[in-house]
Design an enzyme around this catalytic site. Structure first.
Site, PDB file in Angstrom:
ATOM      1  N   SER A 164       0.476  -0.960   0.096  1.00  0.00           N
ATOM      2  CA  SER A 164      -0.052   0.148  -0.247  1.00  0.00           C
ATOM      3  C   SER A 164       0.646   1.486  -0.012  1.00  0.00           C
ATOM      4  O   SER A 164       1.603   1.094  -0.978  1.00  0.00           O
ATOM      5  CB  SER A 164      -0.708   0.263   1.240  1.00  0.00           C
ATOM      6  OG  SER A 164      -1.632   1.282   0.955  1.00  0.00           O
ATOM      7  N   ASP A 270      -9.218  -4.223  -5.376  1.00  0.00           N
ATOM      8  CA  ASP A 270      -8.878  -3.131  -4.312  1.00  0.00           C
ATOM      9  C   ASP A 270      -9.295  -2.082  -5.537  1.00  0.00           C
ATOM     10  O   ASP A 270      -9.355  -1.982  -6.603  1.00  0.00           O
ATOM     11  CB  ASP A 270      -7.428  -3.269  -4.877  1.00  0.00           C
ATOM     12  CG  ASP A 270      -7.052  -2.096  -4.189  1.00  0.00           C
ATOM     13  OD1 ASP A 270      -7.302  -1.216  -3.813  1.00  0.00           O
ATOM     14  OD2 ASP A 270      -5.392  -2.542  -4.002  1.00  0.00           O
ATOM     15  N   HIS A 300      -8.379  -4.663  -0.972  1.00  0.00           N
ATOM     16  CA  HIS A 300      -7.099  -4.206  -0.780  1.00  0.00           C
ATOM     17  C   HIS A 300      -6.477  -4.994   0.867  1.00  0.00           C
ATOM     18  O   HIS A 300      -7.699  -5.054   2.051  1.00  0.00           O
ATOM     19  CB  HIS A 300      -7.512  -2.667  -0.646  1.00  0.00           C
ATOM     20  CG  HIS A 300      -6.016  -1.631   0.172  1.00  0.00           C
ATOM     21  ND1 HIS A 300      -5.031  -1.677  -1.481  1.00  0.00           N
ATOM     22  CD2 HIS A 300      -5.515  -1.229   1.406  1.00  0.00           C
ATOM     23  CE1 HIS A 300      -4.166  -1.413  -1.197  1.00  0.00           C
ATOM     24  NE2 HIS A 300      -4.534  -0.701   0.339  1.00  0.00           N
TER      25      HIS A 300
END
Length: 324
Positions: A164, A270, A300
Site C-alpha cells: 500500500s 482493490d 485491499h
C-alpha cells in the site's frame, strides 16, 4: 480499519481521526495493535529486534531473521528485503501486529532477512518526510555493523518492498536510490516489490468508480489520506501521488541500466488496481523489467484477511526473487 464505522459516511472516523475546525486533527484511537520484538524465544520461527537509526529515536528499524539461518552450520546468507509498512502515510508502524505477522511469514516462506523501517506519519509530518526517513534508514543499513545483518543478510541481493503506502515508498526510494548506487555500496539493490501500491490522481479510474462504496478502502478514504499526507496546497496529481504525471524518465532509464526487476501485485477487488495496471504499462513502455501479478476477487490488504491468498502471494514473491 475500524469495522464499526461506515467509511463512505465518515472517512475520517473510519481511520480514527477527527478533523478540528482550525484544520488540525486529533487522533481518536489507534486501532492497529502492536507486537513487541522478541530475540530470545526458542519456540518462534523468526527472531526480531528493534534498533534505533538516529539519536532522536524518530526513526528505527525492526529486523526479522529466520531462526533456521541462525542455527545453520553453513552460515549461508539470505536475501535482504527492506519492507515499508502501509497505512496511507497516516497510520501504521513497523511494530504493528499485522506488519509483524506479514514480515514473519515472508522471512520464513522466502526465506529472507527483513528490515522494516519506522517512518514519521502525516499529517504531523507530511511527505516527503516518510521518504526522507526511509532513505535515512537505507543509509543506516549500508553502514551497519549489527551482527544479525552483517552475518546473515546478503547485501548484494537487496530488494525494496512495501504494501500500500509502503509500496509507494518503495517506488520513490527506488527512484532516489538509483541516483546513488555507488554511495549505497555494499548494498546492491536488485529490484522493487510493490504490493498493492498506493497511488492516486484527481480523475477517478474505472476501478475507483466501480468500487466507490468498497467497505475496506473506498476512494473517499484514500482521498482523505492524500489530503493529510501531500504537501500543503497540492492536489492528487502531485508526483508523490500520481507517478504517471511528470514521469521521471532519467531515473527510470537508470533503473533500466541497472537491470533492476520490478514486481507490481494487486487484485480485482482493490479500487487501486487500475492505477497499478497503468503503472506497469508505463514502466514497460520505458523498457523496464516489470511484471504485473493481478488476481481475481480479493480486497485491499487481502493478505491480512485471506490466508490462502497470502500463501499464493508468498509463492509469487519467492518466484520473483529466484528469477535472474
Amino acid at each position: 480499519m475500524s469495522n464499526q464505522i461506515d467509511p463512505t459516511v465518515d472517512p475520517y472516523g473510519y481511520i480514527g481521526i477527527a478533523r478540528n475546525v482550525d484544520g488540525s486533527i486529533t487522533r481518536i484511537f489507534d486501532f492497529f495493535a502492536k507486537t513487541p520484538a522478541c530475540s530470545n524465544n526458542d519456540s518462534i520461527p523468526v527472531l526480531t529486534k528493534d534498533i534505533p537509526v538516529n539519536e532522536s529515536g524518530s526513526i528505527w528499524i525492526r529486523v526479522f531473521v529466520p531462526r533456521k539461518v541462525l542455527d545453520s552450520p553453513t552460515k549461508a546468507k539470505l536475501p535482504l528485503i527492506v519492507y515499508y509498512h502501509g497505512g496511507g502515510f497516516v497510520l501504521g508502524s513497523a511494530a504493528g501486529s499485522i506488519c509483524y505477522e506479514f514480515c514473519t511469514n515472508v522471512a520464513v516462506e522466502i526465506p529472507a532477512v527483513i528490515v522494516s523501517p519506522e517512518y514519521r506519519l502525516a499529517p504531523e509530518h507530511r511527505l516527503p518526510a516518510a521518504y526522507d526517513d526511509s532513505m535515512e534508514a537505507l543509509e543506516w543499513i549500508k553502514n551497519t555493523s549489527d551482527e544479525w545483518l552483517t552475518n546473515y543478510a546478503d547485501f548484494s541481493k537487496c530488494y525494496l518492498m512495501g504494501s500500500s503506502a509502503g509500496g509507494n515508498i518503495a517506488y520513490h526510494i527506488g527512484l532516489r536510490s538509483v541516483t546513488c548506487v555507488d554511495h549505497l555500496s555494499p548494498l546492491k539493490i536488485q529490484g522493487l516489490i510493490l504490493h498493492q501500491p498506493f497511488f492516486g490522481g484527481t480523475q477517478r479510474t474505472q476501478s475507483e468508480l466501480r468500487l466507490a462504496n468498497d467497505k475496506i478502502f473506498p476512494p473517499c478514504v484514500a482521498d482523505v489520506m492524500w489530503e493529510l499526507a501531500l504537501p500543503m496546497e497540492f492536489d492528487r496529481d502531485h508526483e508523490y501521488c500520481n507517478p504517471t504525471v511528470g514521469i521521471k524518465s532519467e531515473m527510470l532509464a537508470k533503473i533500466k541500466g541497472q537491470g533492476w526487476k520490478i514486481l507490481v501485485t494487486g487484485c480485482e477487488g482493490d479500487p487501486l488496481i487500475d492505477r497499478q495496471i497503468q503503472l506497469v504499462k508505463v514502466l514497460k513502455e520505458k523498457g523496464l523489467r516489470v511484471a504485473g501479478e493481478f488476481s481475481d476477487g480479493g480486497c485491499h490488504g487481502f493478505e491480512f484477511h485471506d490466508a490462502s491468498k497470502a500463501k499464493i502471494l508468498f509463492g509469487v514473491l519467492k518466484n520473483f526473487l529466484t528469477i535472474s
